[in-house]
Design an enzyme around this catalytic site. Sequence first.
Site, PDB file in Angstrom:
ATOM      1  CB  ALA A 217      -0.923  -0.013   1.212  1.00 29.33           C
TER       2      ALA A 217
ATOM      3  CB  CYS B 191      11.282   7.443   2.413  1.00 23.93           C
ATOM      4  SG  CYS B 191       9.913   7.224   3.570  1.00 23.93           S
TER       5      CYS B 191
END
Length: 332
Positions: free
Chosen positions: A121, A240
Amino acid sequence: MAGTGAESGERWMAWCGRLEAIFGTEVARCLREGAGDSRPPVLRINALRSGAGEARALFGGTRLSWCEEALALPAEWLPEDVRGHPYLHEGKGYLQNRSSLLPVLALDPRPGDRVLDLCAAPGGKASHLAARTGEPSALTAVEVVRDRAYRLREVLRRLGAEEAQVVRKDGRLFRDASGYDRILVDAPCSSEGRLRGPEDPALAYWSERKIGEMAHKQKGLLARAVRLLRPGGRLVYSTCTYAPEENEVTLARLLRRFPEMEVEPFDLPAAVPQLPLVTEWRGRSLDGQLAGCRRIAPAGGHEGFFVARLRKSPERTSPAPPASRGGRGAAR
């Protein structure tokens, strides 16, 4: 969870101190001062529904030199206007940051590959994987959170990849005896590469404890991915965040635990800005193989990212893990 101004300031200073410990004073200063810079998304053209000609006729812009399906849009196209355009509603394109294209390019899935996205997702990378292979039915996309799994299924349907299998389950517990040729673990992380400054609401969720929690989860996801990867197969791990505990240190543990895995170096395009890798952390030197990983700097429209590519040896294997005890509540 919203912190006070004083709490945000303290967290910001703590985060900036960690940046100096990771990268040194000068790089940390650049990261700190550039945190609020604009990072406009690019339009990824969905090959399952459209072509570059249609997108350029509608929006203008220029292709990224290193990703033929990505279009840098003219400044007059605001992200909210593009998101509201029928082109995106029809599943012909998807807005995403430049850095988030790189894990899929590094994985480089090909037609005929059986592909797994273990943390799929909201669906940007999963749909990119489906488009790259041209065979959505060969993709399995796993997501544990119910609402995010529904969103993932809808994104894949809209982008023409409804034949992909969506599984709602904790990736650490996912099993498939058939195995996969290509696996992406774009792991949940502390998201430091997205922080925009001391006033960023996301800073309220950042802490060294959070980093530790994420590293523990990433360890489990990677171990499961190795078990699911076929001999000779490729695994890409990405985050990230800047935290070494979630990047180089996590991979150093993986390489010690699974000797059949080795880092597969790859080159980033010259247009992608890079940060130095971490070779030691808190007094401990890390595996020299990690020099083949890549850190992306938050510059030129990119978010801060870490990408590693690994391959599983066809000959060497680790012993099977002990049988799982319990866990019924987490498997959905």
